[in-house]
Design a protein around this motif. Structure first.
Motif, PDB file in Angstrom:
ATOM      1  N   ALA A 214      14.212   5.966 -10.579  1.00  0.00           N
ATOM      2  CA  ALA A 214      13.733   7.326 -10.273  1.00  0.00           C
ATOM      3  C   ALA A 214      12.359   7.589 -10.881  1.00  0.00           C
ATOM      4  CB  ALA A 214      14.735   8.351 -10.769  1.00  0.00           C
ATOM      5  N   ASP A 215      12.094   6.987 -12.036  1.00  0.00           N
ATOM      6  CA  ASP A 215      10.795   7.214 -12.689  1.00  0.00           C
ATOM      7  C   ASP A 215       9.694   6.322 -12.111  1.00  0.00           C
ATOM      8  OD1 ASP A 215      12.073   4.971 -13.635  1.00  0.00           O
ATOM      9  OD2 ASP A 215      11.129   5.081 -15.618  1.00  0.00           O
ATOM     10  N   LYS A 216      10.050   5.539 -11.097  1.00  0.00           N
ATOM     11  CA  LYS A 216       9.050   4.613 -10.516  1.00  0.00           C
ATOM     12  C   LYS A 216       8.663   5.027  -9.092  1.00  0.00           C
ATOM     13  CE  LYS A 216       9.753   1.350 -13.850  1.00  0.00           C
ATOM     14  NZ  LYS A 216      10.808   1.962 -14.655  1.00  0.00           N
ATOM     15  N   LEU A 217       9.081   6.215  -8.683  1.00  0.00           N
ATOM     16  CA  LEU A 217       8.916   6.603  -7.276  1.00  0.00           C
ATOM     17  C   LEU A 217       7.450   6.637  -6.824  1.00  0.00           C
ATOM     18  CD1 LEU A 217      11.639   9.370  -6.908  1.00  0.00           C
ATOM     19  CD2 LEU A 217      11.493   7.246  -5.603  1.00  0.00           C
ATOM     20  N   ASP A 218       6.549   6.944  -7.769  1.00  0.00           N
ATOM     21  CA  ASP A 218       5.129   7.028  -7.383  1.00  0.00           C
ATOM     22  C   ASP A 218       4.365   5.744  -7.661  1.00  0.00           C
ATOM     23  OD1 ASP A 218       5.258   9.644  -6.397  1.00  0.00           O
ATOM     24  OD2 ASP A 218       5.317  10.409  -8.464  1.00  0.00           O
ATOM     25  N   ARG A 219       5.076   4.731  -8.110  1.00  0.00           N
ATOM     26  CA  ARG A 219       4.397   3.452  -8.371  1.00  0.00           C
ATOM     27  C   ARG A 219       4.383   2.578  -7.118  1.00  0.00           C
ATOM     28  NH1 ARG A 219       6.055   1.578 -14.444  1.00  0.00           N
ATOM     29  NH2 ARG A 219       5.618   3.572 -15.457  1.00  0.00           N
ATOM     30  N   HIS A 220       3.527   1.585  -7.164  1.00  0.00           N
ATOM     31  CA  HIS A 220       3.434   0.632  -6.052  1.00  0.00           C
ATOM     32  C   HIS A 220       4.161  -0.657  -6.438  1.00  0.00           C
ATOM     33  CE1 HIS A 220       0.551   2.652  -3.297  1.00  0.00           C
ATOM     34  NE2 HIS A 220       0.441   3.420  -4.367  1.00  0.00           N
TER      35      HIS A 220
ATOM     36  N   TYR B  37       0.804  -1.225   0.000  1.00  0.00           N
ATOM     37  CA  TYR B  37       0.000   0.000   0.000  1.00  0.00           C
ATOM     38  C   TYR B  37       0.843   1.284   0.000  1.00  0.00           C
ATOM     39  CZ  TYR B  37       0.656  -0.260   5.124  1.00  0.00           C
ATOM     40  OH  TYR B  37       1.168  -0.335   6.387  1.00  0.00           O
ATOM     41  N   LEU B  38       2.172   1.112   0.008  1.00  0.00           N
ATOM     42  CA  LEU B  38       3.043   2.290  -0.092  1.00  0.00           C
ATOM     43  C   LEU B  38       3.682   2.343  -1.473  1.00  0.00           C
ATOM     44  CD1 LEU B  38       4.919   2.169   3.341  1.00  0.00           C
ATOM     45  CD2 LEU B  38       2.876   3.479   2.740  1.00  0.00           C
ATOM     46  N   ASN B  39       3.869   3.537  -1.978  1.00  0.00           N
ATOM     47  CA  ASN B  39       4.561   3.646  -3.253  1.00  0.00           C
ATOM     48  C   ASN B  39       6.080   3.491  -3.018  1.00  0.00           C
ATOM     49  OD1 ASN B  39       5.523   6.115  -2.330  1.00  0.00           O
ATOM     50  ND2 ASN B  39       4.001   7.316  -3.467  1.00  0.00           N
ATOM     51  N   VAL B  40       6.822   3.528  -4.098  1.00  0.00           N
ATOM     52  CA  VAL B  40       8.262   3.280  -4.009  1.00  0.00           C
ATOM     53  C   VAL B  40       8.929   4.270  -3.050  1.00  0.00           C
ATOM     54  CG1 VAL B  40      10.420   3.430  -5.321  1.00  0.00           C
ATOM     55  CG2 VAL B  40       8.461   2.165  -6.250  1.00  0.00           C
ATOM     56  N   ARG B  41       8.565   5.534  -3.166  1.00  0.00           N
ATOM     57  CA  ARG B  41       9.179   6.561  -2.318  1.00  0.00           C
ATOM     58  C   ARG B  41       8.936   6.250  -0.843  1.00  0.00           C
ATOM     59  NH1 ARG B  41       7.186  10.461  -4.613  1.00  0.00           N
ATOM     60  NH2 ARG B  41       8.889  11.579  -5.606  1.00  0.00           N
TER      61      ARG B  41
ATOM     62  N   ALA C 272      17.264   6.322  -5.559  1.00  0.00           N
ATOM     63  CA  ALA C 272      16.394   5.774  -6.600  1.00  0.00           C
ATOM     64  C   ALA C 272      16.954   6.084  -7.987  1.00  0.00           C
ATOM     65  CB  ALA C 272      14.992   6.354  -6.453  1.00  0.00           C
ATOM     66  N   SER C 273      17.504   7.268  -8.101  1.00  0.00           N
ATOM     67  CA  SER C 273      18.085   7.663  -9.379  1.00  0.00           C
ATOM     68  C   SER C 273      19.303   6.780  -9.707  1.00  0.00           C
ATOM     69  CB  SER C 273      18.471   9.134  -9.301  1.00  0.00           C
ATOM     70  OG  SER C 273      18.995   9.559 -10.515  1.00  0.00           O
TER      71      SER C 273
END
Lengths: 222, 391
Positions: A131-137, A94-98, A125-126
């Motif tokens: 880095a482009d997946k930070l908002d994904r689950h 339930y948490l995104n990558v960040r 992440a970068s």
């Protein structure tokens, strides 16, 4: 630095036990721990991390007597000084990558998510190419990407010791070298100790030392 | 948001449908008894205020409740009618000032109240705009009725036919709106007021039509007998009363026999009230009622039902609470791997328990907020809604 002396441990409901006379890893050493499944490698990592306590012996990790620390201090030590990487990633759906990278800060005592730590999470992440997946689950990521998230989380607070339990066990041939190299690169740069449990003999060349658990554990079934 | 609160919030957001169902269930458990209590109390207060402001109601014998609901709240009950002669009889008694009512027709669900100008004085209704009824065919609207129909002074309202299949029935009457009443927070806000005679024209008892002696009406004339002219249905009937045709409007039959649904006799003194009550106590075709007594009976029934409903709601609340607890416990058991992860990463048992507690607290807080919102909405809109259902 990791040092074990006269370690004894046994499970209540099992005949299995650990008896380790002595093991020492220097502060900048990168060691692979090998051995058959069920021989106690994960248990040893849990003892080093302070997740389970030995019945006897000295456990010294990053200059701390882990077994002697009070529970709260042991947890605090685990969050601040250790980087833990697991075979099954241990990410929260339930948490995104960040937020998964920042998770230790949410559960640790006296820790907070600061702007600097956010920036560090993004930098990690970068560097790990997510880095482009930070908002994904996690469900939206490949296995390799998930392990990179787990590695980012482990490295967030710049640990002195990294304990990795078969970190490449669920990864394809390409990703397993990528993930292992990320851990090794960090350990070299930060001067950190790296202890990695692995079954994969292809990876052993990358380590400075390989410890065979069968030889390390002096306990033998009766 | 810090620590476990943030995690709890993310968990609820991620499982938003499960959380929404939990919040809805808990909200309803909290809201229903409160909302019902509020609704009943508010309705009782409003109904009692109206009843207290109406000392007596006179109507034809029949259901006392139907008579009171129709006379006070303009409900769609249809009490039997009494004749207009009663008004003169009451006036001649010197004991009361009678206010006649004829409440039978509607304009798009809004009741049309046929009455005299005395009604506005009796209810202390003030005009917010326009003027009072002056000539036949005019309408003055309560402020809510005007808003609901979307009309103002200078617009028109049209009476609705009672039955669309009654092709020989009365034509709808188009009535100019000459005044809008100020809000009185009573059923008067939701009514259209017309002169009694206008109400009778809507009924079809009075009507206006083409002058039968004029050449253009010749084709409608069937026969002429002395002073009577018989015409067929092609005769042009007016469905709007204007200065040009007002003189053609007339009533057939005896004025004293024209119907009323009720009369509100306003006693001139306490003694007059007792005397008039005594006079109609044993009347064979009429009943004189004290509205407060009738409304008290109605509300006693409502309160009795409310008690049963509250007991039932209590049982439902217990069952719902048990189910919600079960959901949390099962969810917690199913999330064992997550708890292990948090422990592995350094989270304490207290932190993990706090996470669960934070989720429960958030669900409860959201439920209380939703229940509060529902209570506020009930306070604003529940009364009229319940009255619309009851009346």
């Amino acid at each position: 630095m990791i040092e074990l002396r006269d370690l004894e441990f046994r499970y209540d409901q099992s005949t299995f036990a650990l008896q380790i006379e002595h093991l020492r890893l220097e502060a900048t050493e990168h060691v692979a721990l090998i051995g058959p499944s069920g021989c106690g490698k994960t248990t040893l990592l849990n003892i080093l991390a302070g997740v389970v306590l030995p019945h006897a012996g000295v456990v010294q990790v990053a200059d701390q007597p882990v077994a002697q620390l009070a529970d709260a201090r042991r947890r605090d030590f685990r969050i601040r000084k250790l980087g833990l990487v697991f075979q099954n990633f241990e990410l929260l759906d339930y948490l995104n990558v960040r937020d998964n990278i920042l998770l230790p800060l949410r559960v640790g005592r006296g820790l907070a998510v600061t702007a600097a730590l956010r920036e560090r999470a993004e930098a990690l992440a970068s560097r790990l190419d997510i880095a482009d997946k930070l908002d994904r689950h996690p469900q939206q990521l490949s296995q390799g990407e998930r392990q990179r998230v787990a590695v980012s989380r482990a490295l967030l607070l710049q640990p002195a010791v990294i304990l990795a339990d078969e970190p490449t066990g669920n990864l394809d041939p390409t990703n397993k070298f990528v993930v292992l190299d990320l851990l090794l690169d960090y350990a070299r740069e930060a001067g950190a100790t790296l202890l990695t449990v692995t079954h994969d003999r292809e990876l052993l060349d990358r380590f400075e030392r390989v410890v065979d658990f069968a030889e390390l554990n002096s306990w033998r079934p009766a | 948001m810090s620590g476990v609160w943030y995690l709890a919030w993310r968990y609820l957001l991620w499982h938003r449908w499960k959380a929404a169902i939990l919040v809805a269930a808990v909200s309803l458990v909290l809201y229903l008894p409160l909302g019902l209590q509020l609704l009943v109390e508010q309705t009782a207060r409003d109904m009692n205020a109206r009843a207290d402001a109406t000392p007596l109601v006179l109507g034809a014998r029949g259901s006392p409740l139907e008579l009171v609901l129709n006379a006070l709240y303009f409900s769609d009950e249809q009490p039997p009618t009494l004749s207009y002669a009663v008004v003169a009889e009451l006036r001649d008694s010197g004991l009361v000032d009678p206010v006649p009512l004829y409440v039978r027709y509607y304009s798009q669900q809004v009741p049309i109240v046929g009455t005299s100008l005395d009604y506005f004085g009796f209810r202390q209704l003030q005009l917010a705009s326009g003027r009072q009824l002056a000539t036949l065919g005019e309408a003055v609207l309560g402020y809510r009725a005007a808003a609901d129909l979307g009309v103002g002074v200078g617009d028109f309202v049209v009476s609705s036919p009672q039955s669309v299949f009654d092709i020989a029935g009365v034509y709808p009457l188009k009535m100019p709106v000459v005044g809008i009443l100020a809000a009185s927070y009573s059923p008067d806000d939701e009514a259209i007021f017309v002169d009694l005679k206008t109400a009778w024209i809507i009924e079809g008892i009075g009507h206006g039509h083409q002058e039968l002696t004029r050449p253009e009406a010749a084709s409608a004339v069937l026969k002429t007998e002395d002073d009577r002219i018989v015409a067929n249905a092609s005769l042009l009937q007016y469905n709007e009363i204007t200065a040009a045709n007002i003189d053609s409007f007339h009533f057939h039959g005896n004025d004293a026999e024209l119907p009323l649904t009720a009369v509100l006799p306003v006693p001139r003194s306490d003694k007059a009230r007792v005397l008039i009550q005594g006079r109609y106590q044993q009347h064979e075709s009429l009943q004189l009622l004290e509205p407060r007594a009738i409304i008290d009976q109605l509300l006693a029934t409502v309160f009795a039902v409310q008690r049963y409903v509250l007991v039932a709601m209590g049982l439902v609340a217990l069952a719902t609470t048990a189910v919600v607890l079960l959901v949390f416990l099962l969810s917690w058991r199913a999330r064992r791997p997550e708890q292990d992860t948090l422990h592995l990463l350094g989270g304490s048992q207290a932190a993990v328990l706090s996470l669960m507690l934070a989720e429960v607290i958030m669900v409860m807080v959201l439920s209380v907020l939703l229940a509060t919102l529902l209570v506020v909405l009930t306070h604003w809109f529940g009364g009229p809604l319940l009255k619309a259902v009851v009346l």
